[in-house]
Design a protein around this motif. Structure first.
Motif, PDB file in Angstrom:
ATOM      1  N   ALA A   1       0.831  -1.207   0.000  1.00  0.00           N
ATOM      2  CA  ALA A   1       0.000   0.000   0.000  1.00  0.00           C
ATOM      3  C   ALA A   1       0.860   1.249   0.000  1.00  0.00           C
ATOM      4  CB  ALA A   1      -0.900  -0.003   1.237  1.00  0.00           C
ATOM      5  N   LEU A   2       0.263   2.364  -0.370  1.00  0.00           N
ATOM      6  CA  LEU A   2       0.926   3.658  -0.261  1.00  0.00           C
ATOM      7  C   LEU A   2       0.963   4.074   1.203  1.00  0.00           C
ATOM      8  CD1 LEU A   2      -0.894   5.507  -3.180  1.00  0.00           C
ATOM      9  CD2 LEU A   2       1.311   4.330  -3.229  1.00  0.00           C
TER      10      LEU A   2
ATOM     11  N   THR B   1      -3.995   8.599 -21.266  1.00  0.00           N
ATOM     12  CA  THR B   1      -5.212   7.791 -21.244  1.00  0.00           C
ATOM     13  C   THR B   1      -5.672   7.540 -19.814  1.00  0.00           C
ATOM     14  OG1 THR B   1      -4.291   6.679 -23.163  1.00  0.00           O
ATOM     15  CG2 THR B   1      -6.252   5.704 -22.162  1.00  0.00           C
ATOM     16  N   GLY B   2      -4.734   7.183 -18.955  1.00  0.00           N
ATOM     17  CA  GLY B   2      -5.074   6.935 -17.568  1.00  0.00           C
ATOM     18  C   GLY B   2      -5.499   5.513 -17.302  1.00  0.00           C
ATOM     19  N   GLY B   3      -5.585   5.191 -16.017  1.00  0.00           N
ATOM     20  CA  GLY B   3      -5.950   3.847 -15.603  1.00  0.00           C
ATOM     21  C   GLY B   3      -4.918   3.298 -14.640  1.00  0.00           C
ATOM     22  N   PRO B   4      -5.241   2.185 -13.986  1.00  0.00           N
ATOM     23  CA  PRO B   4      -4.318   1.619 -13.005  1.00  0.00           C
ATOM     24  C   PRO B   4      -3.016   1.145 -13.645  1.00  0.00           C
ATOM     25  CG  PRO B   4      -6.168   0.135 -13.401  1.00  0.00           C
ATOM     26  CD  PRO B   4      -6.474   1.417 -14.100  1.00  0.00           C
ATOM     27  N   VAL B   5      -1.972   1.081 -12.846  1.00  0.00           N
ATOM     28  CA  VAL B   5      -0.685   0.593 -13.332  1.00  0.00           C
ATOM     29  C   VAL B   5      -0.333  -0.708 -12.618  1.00  0.00           C
ATOM     30  CG1 VAL B   5       0.118   2.935 -13.804  1.00  0.00           C
ATOM     31  CG2 VAL B   5       0.624   1.874 -11.598  1.00  0.00           C
ATOM     32  N   GLN B   6       0.617  -1.429 -13.186  1.00  0.00           N
ATOM     33  CA  GLN B   6       1.155  -2.622 -12.541  1.00  0.00           C
ATOM     34  C   GLN B   6       2.373  -2.219 -11.725  1.00  0.00           C
ATOM     35  OE1 GLN B   6      -0.847  -5.278 -13.057  1.00  0.00           O
ATOM     36  NE2 GLN B   6       0.123  -6.412 -14.739  1.00  0.00           N
ATOM     37  N   VAL B   7       2.580  -2.884 -10.610  1.00  0.00           N
ATOM     38  CA  VAL B   7       3.751  -2.587  -9.797  1.00  0.00           C
ATOM     39  C   VAL B   7       4.644  -3.824  -9.753  1.00  0.00           C
ATOM     40  CG1 VAL B   7       4.580  -1.773  -7.568  1.00  0.00           C
ATOM     41  CG2 VAL B   7       2.362  -1.013  -8.421  1.00  0.00           C
TER      42      VAL B   7
ATOM     43  N   PHE C   1     -10.406   9.963  -3.684  1.00  0.00           N
ATOM     44  CA  PHE C   1     -11.063   8.711  -4.057  1.00  0.00           C
ATOM     45  C   PHE C   1     -12.090   8.369  -2.998  1.00  0.00           C
ATOM     46  CE2 PHE C   1      -8.335   7.361  -7.580  1.00  0.00           C
ATOM     47  CZ  PHE C   1      -7.283   8.260  -7.432  1.00  0.00           C
ATOM     48  N   GLY C   2     -13.340   8.285  -3.405  1.00  0.00           N
ATOM     49  CA  GLY C   2     -14.380   8.103  -2.408  1.00  0.00           C
ATOM     50  C   GLY C   2     -15.451   7.101  -2.774  1.00  0.00           C
ATOM     51  N   GLU C   3     -15.168   6.195  -3.711  1.00  0.00           N
ATOM     52  CA  GLU C   3     -16.163   5.171  -4.028  1.00  0.00           C
ATOM     53  C   GLU C   3     -16.563   4.416  -2.761  1.00  0.00           C
ATOM     54  OE1 GLU C   3     -18.107   3.902  -6.681  1.00  0.00           O
ATOM     55  OE2 GLU C   3     -17.534   5.998  -7.045  1.00  0.00           O
ATOM     56  N   PRO C   4     -17.863   4.309  -2.481  1.00  0.00           N
ATOM     57  CA  PRO C   4     -18.241   3.432  -1.373  1.00  0.00           C
ATOM     58  C   PRO C   4     -17.777   2.020  -1.750  1.00  0.00           C
ATOM     59  CG  PRO C   4     -20.117   4.724  -2.147  1.00  0.00           C
ATOM     60  CD  PRO C   4     -19.015   4.902  -3.159  1.00  0.00           C
ATOM     61  N   GLY C   5     -17.202   1.323  -0.820  1.00  0.00           N
ATOM     62  CA  GLY C   5     -16.758  -0.035  -1.125  1.00  0.00           C
ATOM     63  C   GLY C   5     -15.295  -0.144  -1.497  1.00  0.00           C
ATOM     64  N   ARG C   6     -14.594   0.991  -1.633  1.00  0.00           N
ATOM     65  CA  ARG C   6     -13.165   0.900  -1.964  1.00  0.00           C
ATOM     66  C   ARG C   6     -12.379   0.322  -0.792  1.00  0.00           C
ATOM     67  NH1 ARG C   6     -10.367   4.776   0.372  1.00  0.00           N
ATOM     68  NH2 ARG C   6      -8.523   4.320  -0.876  1.00  0.00           N
TER      69      ARG C   6
ATOM     70  N   THR D   1      -1.061  -4.933  -5.005  1.00  0.00           N
ATOM     71  CA  THR D   1      -1.371  -3.665  -4.337  1.00  0.00           C
ATOM     72  C   THR D   1      -2.691  -3.751  -3.582  1.00  0.00           C
ATOM     73  OG1 THR D   1      -2.298  -2.904  -6.427  1.00  0.00           O
ATOM     74  CG2 THR D   1      -0.089  -2.170  -5.895  1.00  0.00           C
ATOM     75  N   ALA D   2      -2.774  -2.973  -2.510  1.00  0.00           N
ATOM     76  CA  ALA D   2      -3.966  -2.957  -1.663  1.00  0.00           C
ATOM     77  C   ALA D   2      -4.950  -1.903  -2.151  1.00  0.00           C
ATOM     78  CB  ALA D   2      -3.568  -2.669  -0.221  1.00  0.00           C
ATOM     79  N   PHE D   3      -6.207  -2.091  -1.821  1.00  0.00           N
ATOM     80  CA  PHE D   3      -7.270  -1.121  -2.122  1.00  0.00           C
ATOM     81  C   PHE D   3      -7.209  -0.723  -3.608  1.00  0.00           C
ATOM     82  CE2 PHE D   3      -5.790  -0.451   2.277  1.00  0.00           C
ATOM     83  CZ  PHE D   3      -6.920  -0.836   2.942  1.00  0.00           C
ATOM     84  N   ASP D   4      -7.435   0.590  -3.856  1.00  0.00           N
ATOM     85  CA  ASP D   4      -7.361   1.098  -5.234  1.00  0.00           C
ATOM     86  C   ASP D   4      -6.042   1.825  -5.460  1.00  0.00           C
ATOM     87  OD1 ASP D   4      -7.878   3.098  -3.480  1.00  0.00           O
ATOM     88  OD2 ASP D   4      -9.727   3.794  -4.415  1.00  0.00           O
ATOM     89  N   HIS D   5      -5.013   1.394  -4.740  1.00  0.00           N
ATOM     90  CA  HIS D   5      -3.758   2.130  -4.799  1.00  0.00           C
ATOM     91  C   HIS D   5      -3.064   2.023  -6.152  1.00  0.00           C
ATOM     92  CE1 HIS D   5      -3.299   2.655  -0.155  1.00  0.00           C
ATOM     93  NE2 HIS D   5      -4.474   3.016  -0.613  1.00  0.00           N
ATOM     94  N   ASP D   6      -3.371   0.970  -6.911  1.00  0.00           N
ATOM     95  CA  ASP D   6      -2.836   0.908  -8.276  1.00  0.00           C
ATOM     96  C   ASP D   6      -3.476   1.997  -9.142  1.00  0.00           C
ATOM     97  OD1 ASP D   6      -5.321  -0.291  -8.124  1.00  0.00           O
ATOM     98  OD2 ASP D   6      -4.863  -1.860  -9.584  1.00  0.00           O
ATOM     99  N   GLY D   7      -4.716   2.333  -8.810  1.00  0.00           N
ATOM    100  CA  GLY D   7      -5.395   3.421  -9.523  1.00  0.00           C
ATOM    101  C   GLY D   7      -4.835   4.780  -9.127  1.00  0.00           C
ATOM    102  N   ILE D   8      -4.499   4.929  -7.859  1.00  0.00           N
ATOM    103  CA  ILE D   8      -3.901   6.184  -7.395  1.00  0.00           C
ATOM    104  C   ILE D   8      -2.558   6.395  -8.085  1.00  0.00           C
ATOM    105  CG2 ILE D   8      -2.968   7.412  -5.391  1.00  0.00           C
ATOM    106  CD1 ILE D   8      -5.089   6.080  -3.675  1.00  0.00           C
ATOM    107  N   LEU D   9      -1.774   5.326  -8.165  1.00  0.00           N
ATOM    108  CA  LEU D   9      -0.483   5.429  -8.843  1.00  0.00           C
ATOM    109  C   LEU D   9      -0.682   5.785 -10.317  1.00  0.00           C
ATOM    110  CD1 LEU D   9       1.336   2.420  -7.147  1.00  0.00           C
ATOM    111  CD2 LEU D   9       2.058   4.822  -7.076  1.00  0.00           C
TER     112      LEU D   9
END
Lengths: 258, 258
Positions: A62-63, A151-157, A103-108, A167-175
């Motif tokens: 995680a971040l 373009t945007g979108g999640p990345v691989q780590v 980032f505030g999606e319910p359920g993230r 990665t935990a949560f939506d942290h790949d999306g944050i990256l």
DNA sequence: TGAATAGTGTCTATAAGACAATATCCC
DNA sequence: GGGATATTGTCTTATAGACACTATTCA
């Protein structure tokens, strides 16, 4: 005015609203901050990641982040988390820190409703490595970006052994969002200099830009543009220990307010 | 000044209100959303503002906003607030909505710690006016931007009578951030079309751009650039009721995914 | 001396700004 | 026809990309 019915509707709605959102009686979203600490070297963008010791996502990466205290500013909380989780000494000094997105999606977060204000921080390679060394919990993740341009979108780590880091949560999306922002601001802001040491060569800046943008740049025109900004100052010193002609070292000068 | 007495009353009232409020009651920040609803006409950027009926900032003008429900997405909350405070009918359809920035300075709300996720929404003139007409509470504020380019900073809000509207909280800063973002994205995204009706002339787009950027643009090159984007489709129809040669009407075509 | 990259100079293609000429509507 | 703006075409200027050439270090 024929708003008798309207007014009744509004009153009822207001009542429902107050019932549903009375902060004293009902749970409210919690707020955290998470920071993508980034640097560039060896042709890749790298992020600092911390292994989670608790559920959810136990064992995932995680971040560095934390809950926001009730009297604490958002950046303040981000810095506190960096010091605690990504190196007490490495973040004693100032660091380039910019708010990214919320980032505030319910359920993230499967536990509860958590809204996170994401930041990104930029440091040069040495400071990044110092930060990682400063704590036993942190790993270096190389970002593999599966999209072009903005373009945007999640990345691989990718871990240091070449295997993917989960990665935990939506942290790949944050990256991913951080990379997108970096790409967007690189051309018209001095953001790239945050990733370089005090003195650097033109080739080093170009490497940073090419790595972030994910494509080669024209050397001549990059050089011209960079010198034309007026943000660089020749130091007169030269690179050392190269197997070829050494390049001149430049320094970034903050543009004085006009 | 004739409002000394008035002002003194308000101050006392506010003091009493704040005293009655117990800040220790809540141990976590609360989260709201606030939306800058913007449009462009008559050479100005205009925002929809709602008069506050309660303390703090009673009587001042605020962006339509609301607390975020524990199971509710951020955009969802923003839309809910728009429907409730800025016109039930005007926001039955989709609207362009983009997250702007999250404002979380402790003290930005004197009652308690409130972090607000700010959004901005763009509509064409007609829809904006419908929205204002849809509610008795809303006012049209013309933005007076005291800085150039993308310097940033709070803006002044001018009412329809030409007198300044006093804004609540840091909402003048949120509006400033919205203008800054608009200026930044105008050149390389199709964001400007959100401010125009279905069919429009090239001159109308240019007016929108000039108003947002706050400076005149070269007509020839603007025209060329705009047509070169491939985002415009000539409708064959012409403008009507002009006192001069009517211009062709164009339509914005969403670029298909490559 | 050779390998490798730094740094300079010049030509070309492209986009922006300036300006002139013509077109088309309403009055 | 006159006023006003649309639309087209051409010329000039600034900038980016391509490429050739020289410079300087280490091995």
């Amino acid at each position: 005015m024929t708003d008798n019915g309207k007014k009744g509707d509004a009153d009822r709605e207001e009542r429902e609203f107050l019932q549903a959102y009375d902060p004293e009686e009902f749970d409210r979203p919690a707020v955290t901050v998470d920071t993508a600490l980034l640097t560039v070297f060896d042709g890749g963008i790298h992020a600092l990641l911390v292994r989670r010791r608790e559920h959810p996502f136990r064992g995932h990466w995680a971040l560095p982040g934390t809950f926001v205290g009730v009297g604490e500013g958002l950046e303040e909380a981000a810095i506190r988390a960096l010091r605690r989780k990504a190196g007490r000494h490495a973040f004693a000094r100032d660091v380039y820190l910019e708010q990214l997105y919320t980032f505030g999606e319910p359920g993230r977060d499967p536990r509860m409703r958590i809204i996170t204000v994401a930041y990104f921080a930029l440091v040069d390679r040495q400071r990044f490595i110092d930060a990682v060394a400063d704590t036993g919990e942190a790993a270096i993740g190389r970002l593999d970006i599966p999209w072009e341009g903005e373009t945007g979108g999640p990345v691989q780590v990718i871990g240091e052994d070449g295997a993917p880091l989960e990665t935990a949560f939506d942290h790949d999306g944050i990256l991913g969002m951080a990379v997108k922002r970096l790409r967007g601001k690189l051309d018209y802001t001095p953001i790239g200099f945050q990733l370089l040491p005090e003195r650097f060569t033109l080739r080093q800046i170009q490497d940073v830009h090419e790595t972030i943008l994910g494509r080669p740049l024209n050397k001549d025109s990059f050089r011209r543009r960079m010198l034309a900004t007026g943000l660089l100052e020749a130091t007169g010193r030269l690179e050392r220990e190269t197997a070829h002609r050494p390049a001149e070292l430049y320094r970034f000068i903050r543009k004085a307010a006009v």
